[in-house]
Write an enzyme that holds these catalytic residues in place. Structure first.
Site, PDB file in Angstrom:
ATOM      1  N   GLU A 194      -9.780  -6.168  -4.617  1.00  0.00           N
ATOM      2  CA  GLU A 194     -11.237  -6.181  -4.659  1.00  0.00           C
ATOM      3  C   GLU A 194     -11.677  -4.733  -4.869  1.00  0.00           C
ATOM      4  O   GLU A 194     -11.269  -3.849  -4.111  1.00  0.00           O
ATOM      5  CB  GLU A 194     -11.818  -6.724  -3.349  1.00  0.00           C
ATOM      6  CG  GLU A 194     -13.328  -6.812  -3.449  1.00  0.00           C
ATOM      7  CD  GLU A 194     -14.003  -7.350  -2.191  1.00  0.00           C
ATOM      8  OE1 GLU A 194     -13.315  -7.686  -1.215  1.00  0.00           O
ATOM      9  OE2 GLU A 194     -15.249  -7.403  -2.215  1.00  0.00           O
ATOM     10  N   ARG A 244       2.289  -7.960   5.308  1.00  0.00           N
ATOM     11  CA  ARG A 244       1.657  -6.758   4.787  1.00  0.00           C
ATOM     12  C   ARG A 244       2.346  -5.523   5.338  1.00  0.00           C
ATOM     13  O   ARG A 244       3.011  -5.581   6.372  1.00  0.00           O
ATOM     14  CB  ARG A 244       0.165  -6.752   5.105  1.00  0.00           C
ATOM     15  CG  ARG A 244      -0.160  -6.668   6.584  1.00  0.00           C
ATOM     16  CD  ARG A 244      -1.617  -6.981   6.869  1.00  0.00           C
ATOM     17  NE  ARG A 244      -2.529  -6.031   6.265  1.00  0.00           N
ATOM     18  CZ  ARG A 244      -3.417  -6.348   5.322  1.00  0.00           C
ATOM     19  NH1 ARG A 244      -3.510  -7.560   4.867  1.00  0.00           N
ATOM     20  NH2 ARG A 244      -4.234  -5.433   4.858  1.00  0.00           N
ATOM     21  N   LYS A 283      -9.389  -0.824   4.352  1.00  0.00           N
ATOM     22  CA  LYS A 283     -10.291  -0.141   3.422  1.00  0.00           C
ATOM     23  C   LYS A 283     -11.618   0.203   4.100  1.00  0.00           C
ATOM     24  O   LYS A 283     -12.221   1.222   3.822  1.00  0.00           O
ATOM     25  CB  LYS A 283     -10.543  -1.029   2.201  1.00  0.00           C
ATOM     26  CG  LYS A 283      -9.449  -0.911   1.153  1.00  0.00           C
ATOM     27  CD  LYS A 283      -9.890  -1.524  -0.168  1.00  0.00           C
ATOM     28  CE  LYS A 283      -9.693  -3.022  -0.152  1.00  0.00           C
ATOM     29  NZ  LYS A 283      -9.932  -3.654  -1.458  1.00  0.00           N
TER      30      LYS A 283
HETATM   31  P1  ATP Z   1     -10.107  -6.523   2.087  1.00  0.00           P
HETATM   32  O1  ATP Z   1      -9.777  -7.843   1.429  1.00  0.00           O
HETATM   33  O2  ATP Z   1     -10.380  -6.596   3.522  1.00  0.00           O
HETATM   34  O3  ATP Z   1     -11.100  -5.701   1.333  1.00  0.00           O
HETATM   35  P2  ATP Z   1      -7.454  -5.845   1.344  1.00  0.00           P
HETATM   36  O4  ATP Z   1      -6.648  -4.675   1.802  1.00  0.00           O
HETATM   37  O5  ATP Z   1      -6.908  -7.209   1.494  1.00  0.00           O
HETATM   38  O6  ATP Z   1      -8.810  -5.665   2.063  1.00  0.00           O
HETATM   39  P3  ATP Z   1      -7.628  -6.329  -1.466  1.00  0.00           P
HETATM   40  O7  ATP Z   1      -8.244  -5.490  -2.482  1.00  0.00           O
HETATM   41  O8  ATP Z   1      -8.115  -7.712  -1.319  1.00  0.00           O
HETATM   42  O9  ATP Z   1      -7.810  -5.557  -0.144  1.00  0.00           O
HETATM   43  O10 ATP Z   1      -6.051  -6.337  -1.673  1.00  0.00           O
HETATM   44  C1  ATP Z   1      -5.458  -6.536  -2.920  1.00  0.00           C
HETATM   45  C2  ATP Z   1      -4.066  -7.083  -2.751  1.00  0.00           C
HETATM   46  O11 ATP Z   1      -3.272  -6.176  -2.008  1.00  0.00           O
HETATM   47  C3  ATP Z   1      -4.073  -8.390  -2.007  1.00  0.00           C
HETATM   48  O12 ATP Z   1      -3.219  -9.287  -2.673  1.00  0.00           O
HETATM   49  C4  ATP Z   1      -3.549  -8.045  -0.657  1.00  0.00           C
HETATM   50  O13 ATP Z   1      -2.835  -9.109  -0.106  1.00  0.00           O
HETATM   51  C5  ATP Z   1      -2.649  -6.844  -0.943  1.00  0.00           C
HETATM   52  N1  ATP Z   1      -2.597  -5.962   0.219  1.00  0.00           N
HETATM   53  C6  ATP Z   1      -3.628  -5.417   0.868  1.00  0.00           C
HETATM   54  N2  ATP Z   1      -3.223  -4.689   1.923  1.00  0.00           N
HETATM   55  C7  ATP Z   1      -1.876  -4.775   1.938  1.00  0.00           C
HETATM   56  C8  ATP Z   1      -0.852  -4.252   2.784  1.00  0.00           C
HETATM   57  N3  ATP Z   1      -1.140  -3.480   3.831  1.00  0.00           N
HETATM   58  N4  ATP Z   1       0.423  -4.555   2.497  1.00  0.00           N
HETATM   59  C9  ATP Z   1       0.726  -5.323   1.437  1.00  0.00           C
HETATM   60  N5  ATP Z   1      -0.181  -5.851   0.603  1.00  0.00           N
HETATM   61  C10 ATP Z   1      -1.470  -5.592   0.843  1.00  0.00           C
END
Ligand code: ATP
Ligand code: MG
Length: 564
Positions: free
Chosen positions: A37, A263, A273
Site C-alpha cells: 500500500e 512476517r 509503517k
Molecule cells: P499496513 O497494511 O498496516 O499499511 P503493511 O506493512 O502490511 O502495513 P503493506 O504495504 O500492506 O504494508 O505490505 C505489503 C506487503 O508486504 C504485504 O504483502 C505484506 O504482507 C508484506 N509485509 C509487510 N510487512 C512485512 C514484514 N514485516 N515481513 C514480511 N512481509 C511483510
C-alpha cells in the site's frame, strides 16, 4: 531477474508451488505479486516479501507483478509509489511491464459488488461503525444480525448506487457481505466491503467516494491479474476463508490461492509503517531515508547493499510461526558483503597532530597501498607521506595503562603501510594541559613495515598526511533504539530511542584518494569501520560526508562461534 543464490532455497511455500506445477494446477503456470500500500516507504520486512515473491517467480520461471494496493485514499501518495518503485528496482528485481494499481480496478470491483447484491450476497447496512462493532460479537460470543440485513435487492442496489453518487455522508452506510453472523471466524461475520470516504484519492481524484476494503479488493485484484499464489503474512490466515468466499460466490474464472508466512520482526527496531511515519512526522529522524530507519531507503543511504539485504532475507528463510530475528544477523550480512567489496582506505576521525622531527621538511613520498588485502584485482592507490601527519587521538596516551600498546612517550609503533615511528616528546596547550601535538622520529630503514634488525612493535596505526588530507564530516550511526523490543517497553516508543544513535564528527581527515569518491560507494576505513559517501547532501559547502554503515565488530559471528 536476479537469482539470489546458486543453491536454491527451499521452504513450505516452494513445496506447495512445486506440487502445483507437478499436478499442472494452473496449467503449469505460476504468478506472484508484491502488493504494497503506497502509504509509507518500504522497510526491511517488505524486503523479505519482495525477495520471496520475486525470488520464487525467478526460480520457477513465473512472473511477479508489482501492484500498488491503493484502496484507501488516506495517507497514500505518489511520493510513496515512487519510493516503492525505486526500492524494488534497487533490490535487484524487475516486474517488466507489470506495474498495476488496485485503483485501476475500481470499476470492475464495483461491478463485482453489484453482482453480489443481485445474488443477495451483499447488503447495504446503515448501522454506525460502533454498532457494527457491537453486533459483531467476540471470540466467545456469536454476533447479531443487522436489522438492515434483509433489505430487498432493489433497495440495496438503489442505496449502493446512491452511495457511489455521493448522496450520503461518511459513515452513514456501508456495503457488507451477507455471510454468517455466528461463524466462529469473526472475519466471516458479514464483513464490510465498501465504506463511504469523501477524500481525494492520489490517482482517481474525486471520481470515487466509496472505497473497497482490503479483503474484497485483494482477492479480486489477484484474480484479475491471474495470480496463482497469493503470498501474504500470517495475520491474514483468518481472512483466507473470506478471500475464497468472494472468489467462489462470484465464480471468477481464475481462482488464486492464498498462502501465509511469518512476517519479519527485527530486534532494536520497529516494522510498523504507522510508527515509522510518526518518527518522521515528529522529526525524531531526518526523514524516511534517515540512515537509522529500517527502511530500504535508509539502509541504502547508510551503505547497506542490495546483495547483503537479499542474502539476509534468504538466510532468515520462510516459516509458518512468528519470531524475532536478531539485528546482529542483518549487520553480519552487511559486513560479510562489504568485507568482499569495500576498498580499504585511511581516515582519521578524531585527529591528533604528529610531527616527525627527523623527516625533511617539504619532502613527500608516496606509498603504493592495495585497496584490498585479498583481492589484487581491486588495484591500489598512492598515499602521500610527509613530515606532519594526523593520527587517531585515541591511538596516543601520555600515561598509558598496562595493556595499551599503541603510541606513548618512548614507545615505537608501525604506521600502516609505512615506517616505524617513536614518540620523543609532546607539546601541550599551556592553559589546559591537553596534548596538542606529538613529536616522533622515524626509522628510514623500516619503510617496508619491518625493521632489518628484527625488532618488533606491538601496534600498527592508521594515519593521513596533514598537508594532503581532505577534511570530511563523518556521521556515526548506530541502532535507533536502546532496547531489543521498543514496542513492548510501554506504548511510547520514543522513550526507547537511543540518543547516541547519531554522533556527528566535523573535523575528520581522510586520505586524498577519497576526493573523487562516488556518492553511495562503500569503503572500509581501516581499523574504524565500514562507511559510505552520503548520497544525500544537506549542506552545500561540505564536499564530503560519510555515513557509518556498520562497525568492524561482529557480535553475530561471536554469538555463532560461542554456539559451536
Ligand atoms: P499496513 O497494511 O498496516 O499499511 P503493511 O506493512 O502490511 O502495513 P503493506 O504495504 O500492506 O504494508 O505490505 C505489503 C506487503 O508486504 C504485504 O504483502 C505484506 O504482507 C508484506 N509485509 C509487510 N510487512 C512485512 C514484514 N514485516 N515481513 C514480511 N512481509 C511483510
Ligand atoms: Mg497490509
Amino acid at each position: 531477474m536476479v537469482q539470489t543464490n546458486s543453491s536454491l532455497p527451499s521452504d513450505f511455500i516452494r513445496d506447495i508451488i512445486e506440487d502445483d506445477l507437478k499436478t499442472n494446477k494452473y496449467q503449469g503456470r505460476m504468478a506472484t505479486r508484491f502488493p504494497p500500500e503506497p502509504n509509507g516507504y518500504p522497510h526491511i520486512g517488505h524486503a523479505k516479501s519482495i525477495c520471496l515473491n520475486f525470488g520464487i517467480a525467478a526460480q520457477y520461471r513465473g512472473t511477479c507483478n508489482l501492484r500498488m494496493d491503493d484502496t484507501d485514499p488516506s495517507g497514500e501518495s505518489m511520493e510513496y509509489v515512487n519510493a516503492i518503485i525505486r526500492d524494488v528496482k534497487w533490490l535487484g528485481f524487475d516486474w517488466e511491464d507489470r506495474l498495476y494499481y488496485a485503483s485501476d480496478y475500481y470499476e470492475k470491483l464495483y461491478q463485482y459488488a453489484l453482482q453480489l447484491i443481485k445474488m443477495s450476497k451483499a447488503y447495504v447496512c446503515s448501522l454506525s461503525a460502533d454498532e457494527i462493532r457491537q453486533y459483531r460479537g467476540t471470540f466467545t460470543e456469536p454476533g447479531k444480525e443487522s436489522p438492515y440485513r434483509d433489505r430487498s435487492t432493489e433497495e440495496n442496489l438503489d442505496l449502493f448506487e446512491r452511495m457511489r453518487a455521493g448522496e450520503f455522508v461518511d459513515g452513514t452506510h456501508v456495503l457488507r457481505a451477507k455471510i454468517d453472523m455466528v461463524s466462529p471466524n469473526i472475519t466471516m461475520r458479514d464483513p464490510v466491503m465498501y465504506r463511504i470516504k469523501k477524500e481525494t484519492h492520489y490517482r482517481t481524484g474525486d471520481a470515487w467516494c466509496i472505497y473497497p476494503m482490503y479483503d474484497f479488493a485483494h482477492c479480486l485484484s489477484d484474480s484479475i491479474e491471474g495470480i496463482t499464489h497469493s503470498i501474504c503474512t500470517l495475520e491474514f490466515e483468518n481472512n483466507r476463508p473470506l478471500y475464497n468466499w468472494f472468489l467462489d460466490k462470484l465464480k471468477v474464472e481464475h481462482q488464486p490461492q492464498q498462502i501465509e508466512f511469518a512476517r519479519l520482526n527485527l530486534s532494536y527496531t520497529i516494522m510498523s509503517k504507522r510508527k515509522l511515519l510518526e518518527l518522521v512526522e515528529i522529526k525524531l529522524v531526518t526523514g524516511w531515508d534517515d540512515p537509522r530507519m529500517p527502511t530500504i531507503a535508509g539502509m541504502r543511504r547508510r551503505g547497506y547493499t542490495p546483495e547483503a539485504i537479499r542474502n539476509f532475507c534468504e538466510r532468515i528463510g520462510v516459516a509458518k510461526n512468528d519470531s524475532i530475528v536478531d539485528m546482529a544477523l542483518l549487520e553480519h550480512c552487511v559486513r560479510e558483503d562489504l568485507n568482499e567489496r569495500a576498498p580499504r582506505v585511511m581516515a582519521v576521525l578524531r585527529p591528533l597532530r604528529v610531527v616527525i622531527d627527523n623527516y625533511p621538511e617539504g619532502q613527500v613520498e608516496e606509498f603504493d597501498c592495495p585497496y584490498h588485502p585479498k583481492n589484487a584485482a581491486m588495484g591500489s592507490r598512492k598515499v602521500p607521506f610527509s613530515r606532519v601527519l594526523h593520527i587517531e587521538a585515541e591511538d596516543f596516551l601520555e600515561n598509558p595503562p598496562k595493556k595499551f600498546y599503541r603510541l606513548a612517550p618512548g614507545r615505537e609503533v608501525r604506521l600502516r603501510y609505512g615506517y616505524f615511528i617513536k614518540c620523543v616528546s609532546v607539546a601541550k596547550n599551556e592553559r589546559t594541559g591537553e596534548v596538542i601535538e606529538v613529536h616522533c622520529t622515524y626509522d628510514p630503514a623500516t619503510r617496508s613495515g619491518f625493521a632489518p634488525d628484527g625488532r618488533k612493535v606491538d601496534a600498527t596505526i592508521h594515519w593521513v598526511s596533514a598537508a594532503h588530507a581532505i577534511p570530511a564530516e563523518v556521521r556515526l550511526y548506530d541502532r535507533l533504539f536502546r532496547v531489543a523490543d521498543p514496542l513492548t517497553e510501554g506504548s511510547d516508543m520514543t522513550v526507547c530511542l537511543d540518543p547516541k544513535s547519531l554522533e556527528i564528527l566535523r573535523s575528520c581527515q581522510v586520505e586524498p584518494s577519497l576526493a573523487d569518491a562516488i556518492p553511495g560507494s562503500p569503503f572500509q576505513f581501516e581499523r574504524v569501520g565500514y562507511f559510505c559517501v552520503d548520497p544525500v547532501h544537506y549542506s552545500g559547502e561540505k564536499a564530503l560526508v560519510f555515513n557509518r554503515t556498520v562497525t568492524l565488530r561482529d557480535s553475530w559471528a561471536k554469538i555463532t562461534e560461542k554456539g559451536k
